[in-house]
Write an enzyme that holds these catalytic residues in place. Structure first.
Site, PDB file in Angstrom:
ATOM      1  N   LYS A 114     -44.334  61.181  85.464  1.00 27.55           N
ATOM      2  CA  LYS A 114     -45.158  61.490  84.285  1.00 27.55           C
ATOM      3  C   LYS A 114     -44.304  61.926  83.092  1.00 27.55           C
ATOM      4  O   LYS A 114     -44.640  61.636  81.953  1.00 27.55           O
ATOM      5  CB  LYS A 114     -46.212  62.561  84.610  1.00 27.55           C
ATOM      6  CG  LYS A 114     -47.299  62.034  85.544  1.00 27.55           C
ATOM      7  CD  LYS A 114     -48.612  62.776  85.391  1.00 27.55           C
ATOM      8  CE  LYS A 114     -49.702  62.044  86.164  1.00 27.55           C
ATOM      9  NZ  LYS A 114     -51.001  62.645  86.148  1.00 27.55           N
ATOM     10  N   LYS A 197     -51.129  51.145  90.204  1.00 24.73           N
ATOM     11  CA  LYS A 197     -52.418  51.586  90.745  1.00 24.73           C
ATOM     12  C   LYS A 197     -53.474  51.604  89.645  1.00 24.73           C
ATOM     13  O   LYS A 197     -53.156  51.799  88.460  1.00 24.73           O
ATOM     14  CB  LYS A 197     -52.295  52.944  91.426  1.00 24.73           C
ATOM     15  CG  LYS A 197     -52.110  54.119  90.514  1.00 24.73           C
ATOM     16  CD  LYS A 197     -52.353  55.417  91.285  1.00 24.73           C
ATOM     17  CE  LYS A 197     -52.490  56.562  90.296  1.00 24.73           C
ATOM     18  NZ  LYS A 197     -53.173  57.720  90.756  1.00 24.73           N
ATOM     19  N   LYS A 200     -57.042  56.111  85.561  1.00 24.12           N
ATOM     20  CA  LYS A 200     -57.888  56.509  84.422  1.00 24.12           C
ATOM     21  C   LYS A 200     -57.135  56.377  83.112  1.00 24.12           C
ATOM     22  O   LYS A 200     -57.711  56.125  82.074  1.00 24.12           O
ATOM     23  CB  LYS A 200     -58.299  57.983  84.554  1.00 24.12           C
ATOM     24  CG  LYS A 200     -59.154  58.322  85.726  1.00 24.12           C
ATOM     25  CD  LYS A 200     -59.545  59.801  85.623  1.00 24.12           C
ATOM     26  CE  LYS A 200     -59.614  60.467  86.973  1.00 24.12           C
ATOM     27  NZ  LYS A 200     -58.465  61.342  87.250  1.00 24.12           N
TER      28      LYS A 200
HETATM   29  N1  AQP Z   1     -55.885  53.501  92.294  1.00 28.08           N
HETATM   30  C1  AQP Z   1     -56.193  54.410  93.195  1.00 28.08           C
HETATM   31  N2  AQP Z   1     -56.427  54.016  94.486  1.00 28.08           N
HETATM   32  C2  AQP Z   1     -56.758  54.942  95.404  1.00 28.08           C
HETATM   33  N3  AQP Z   1     -56.894  56.262  95.176  1.00 28.08           N
HETATM   34  C3  AQP Z   1     -56.680  56.683  93.922  1.00 28.08           C
HETATM   35  N4  AQP Z   1     -56.735  57.903  93.343  1.00 28.08           N
HETATM   36  C4  AQP Z   1     -56.436  57.798  92.043  1.00 28.08           C
HETATM   37  N5  AQP Z   1     -56.180  56.504  91.719  1.00 28.08           N
HETATM   38  C5  AQP Z   1     -56.323  55.787  92.866  1.00 28.08           C
HETATM   39  C6  AQP Z   1     -57.108  59.122  94.053  1.00 28.08           C
HETATM   40  O1  AQP Z   1     -58.147  59.736  93.295  1.00 28.08           O
HETATM   41  C7  AQP Z   1     -58.005  61.151  93.334  1.00 28.08           C
HETATM   42  C8  AQP Z   1     -58.086  61.641  91.913  1.00 28.08           C
HETATM   43  O2  AQP Z   1     -56.930  62.094  91.464  1.00 28.08           O
HETATM   44  P1  AQP Z   1     -56.722  62.783  90.063  1.00 28.08           P
HETATM   45  O3  AQP Z   1     -57.949  62.838  89.246  1.00 28.08           O
HETATM   46  O4  AQP Z   1     -56.036  64.081  90.337  1.00 28.08           O
HETATM   47  O5  AQP Z   1     -55.742  61.846  89.297  1.00 28.08           O
HETATM   48  P2  AQP Z   1     -54.787  60.695  89.658  1.00 28.08           P
HETATM   49  O6  AQP Z   1     -54.462  60.588  91.093  1.00 28.08           O
HETATM   50  O7  AQP Z   1     -53.618  60.795  88.746  1.00 28.08           O
HETATM   51  O8  AQP Z   1     -55.763  59.496  89.290  1.00 28.08           O
HETATM   52  P3  AQP Z   1     -55.773  58.574  88.031  1.00 28.08           P
HETATM   53  O9  AQP Z   1     -57.057  57.867  88.052  1.00 28.08           O
HETATM   54  O10 AQP Z   1     -54.540  57.739  88.003  1.00 28.08           O
HETATM   55  O11 AQP Z   1     -55.789  59.578  86.818  1.00 28.08           O
HETATM   56  P4  AQP Z   1     -54.787  59.805  85.616  1.00 28.08           P
HETATM   57  O12 AQP Z   1     -54.682  58.475  84.943  1.00 28.08           O
HETATM   58  O13 AQP Z   1     -55.473  60.843  84.787  1.00 28.08           O
HETATM   59  O14 AQP Z   1     -53.477  60.285  86.166  1.00 28.08           O
HETATM   60  C9  AQP Z   1     -56.725  61.455  94.121  1.00 28.08           C
HETATM   61  O15 AQP Z   1     -57.069  61.803  95.449  1.00 28.08           O
HETATM   62  C10 AQP Z   1     -55.976  60.148  94.091  1.00 28.08           C
HETATM   63  O16 AQP Z   1     -55.148  59.972  95.239  1.00 28.08           O
END
Ligand code: AQP
Length: 335
Positions: A114, A197, A200
């Site tokens: 990040k 992956k 968001k």
């Molecule tokens: N692409 C994915 N496939 C499977 N699992 C996923 N998770 C996130 N993306 C995928 C799981 O969702 C949960 C939410 O995690 P988070 O909100 O803490 O953020 P993250 O993992 O960083 O998810 P994003 O969507 O990629 O958000 P941003 O863009 O804000 O960083 C976790 O359990 C994660 O494993």
């Protein structure tokens, strides 16, 4: 000892199919584990480790709570709360930060990813994120934490921080949580790039299916999903190395509740147009009831707020008890 399960997601934006298949869908079943107490939070303190627009953060917090409930988190079975409404998280983090080693934090791969080349300029919060996560977990004396592969390193650090606390104060006070790797947790990739992956924060809307997307939007996004020039193979082996194709098969299988091999065989030799039509049907069929419930809930925000208020109170009770125990152990002055 009974099980305590805790997990959460950040209200950085609306939830997508990856969040649902990789995490949320699996939490639903955990609520029925005998003797288990479940806590699910909207992790807004984590979200601000990158800048957030205040009105957007507030709305996203409600939307994520609505998504939890619409997907099947039952407020009668689980405690559903907002992290920032439970002051012990921030306070506990300070206490635990005195036991977290800089060197270990520097080795966290999520921080390195990040921060990228900007490590000198990112906020302290992004660096200290795993310590807040440790406080989230340890304050609830959680025994099990459902995590994806990407969070396993942070959970290991939580265990080390708990162990340092217990060694320093000579007692088994904090519980070292076990990672709960969910058997059928699915990693969903971007619809536009099978090596990234679904996320968001991806600037491309076409890369993800949001839980609030309507039927037309879902169909359009799936039609535009990247594939390759070959049609579907006839076995899982035949689609090895074809990341985008594998991703669509994974999504289909997870939502239809069948194996990936079965998806490939049912559609062996099919061109991408008809396969995408079939996939869109499966996605819409599965998500439509969730989307509808989410929309209904968001039309009644006071109902969501009421549920969160009850959850926040329960979360405060549990965490304040652990926090005051920690403060006593650490020698803070009390009247
Ligand atoms: N692409 C994915 N496939 C499977 N699992 C996923 N998770 C996130 N993306 C995928 C799981 O969702 C949960 C939410 O995690 P988070 O909100 O803490 O953020 P993250 O993992 O960083 O998810 P994003 O969507 O990629 O958000 P941003 O863009 O804000 O960083 C976790 O359990 C994660 O494993």
């Amino acid at each position: 000892m009974s099980k305590r399960i805790l997990s959460g997601m950040q209200p950085t934006a609306q939830l997508h199919l990856g969040n649902y298949l990789g995490a949320l869908k699996n939490w639903i079943g955990l609520q029925d584990e005998p003797g288990a107490e479940n806590f699910y939070m909207v992790a807004d303190l984590h979200a601000i480790t990158v800048p957030q627009e205040p009105a957007h953060l507030r709305q996203a917090t409600r939307e994520i709570a609505a998504a939890y409930i619409a997907a099947g988190i039952d407020p009668h079975k689980s405690t559903l709360f907002v992290q920032s409404a439970v002051p012990a998280h921030a306070e506990g983090m300070w206490l635990l930060s005195t036991m977290a080693q800089m060197g270990k934090l520097e080795r966290m791969t999520q921080f390195k990813d990040k921060a990228g080349k900007n490590a000198e300029r990112v906020g302290l919060g992004l660096f200290a994120y795993p310590v807040l996560m440790a406080a989230d977990i340890l304050l609830y004396k959680a025994t099990h934490v459902p995590v994806g592969e990407d969070q396993k390193q942070h959970l290991e650090l939580t265990r080390e921080i708990a162990s340092t606390f217990n060694t320093r104060y000579e007692g088994e006070y904090l519980i070292q949580p076990e990672p709960m790797i969910i058997g059928d947790a699915t990693r969903v990739m971007s619809l536009q790039d099978g090596s990234k992956k679904m996320s968001k924060s991806d600037p491309s809307e076409k890369s993800r299916i949001n839980l609030v997307d309507d039927t037309d939007t879902i169909v359009k996004k799936i039609k535009k999903a990247k594939t390759d020039t070959e049609p579907m193979g006839d076995s899982l082996k035949s689609i090895e190395g074809r990341a985008e194709v594998k991703n669509l098969v994974t999504i289909y299988a997870s939502l239809a509740g069948i194996s990936q091999e079965e998806v490939v065989q049912r559609h062996a030799g099919t061109q991408w147009g008809p396969f995408k039509d079939a996939l869109a049907e499966v996605v819409v069929e599965h998500l439509a009831p969730i989307t509808k419930k989410m929309r209904d809930l968001l039309n009644e925000p006071e109902e969501i707020d009421r549920i969160l208020e009850t959850g926040n109170q329960r979360a405060c009770e549990v965490t304040e008890s652990t926090l005051s125990e920690m403060q006593d152990i650490m020698g803070f002055w009390r009247v």
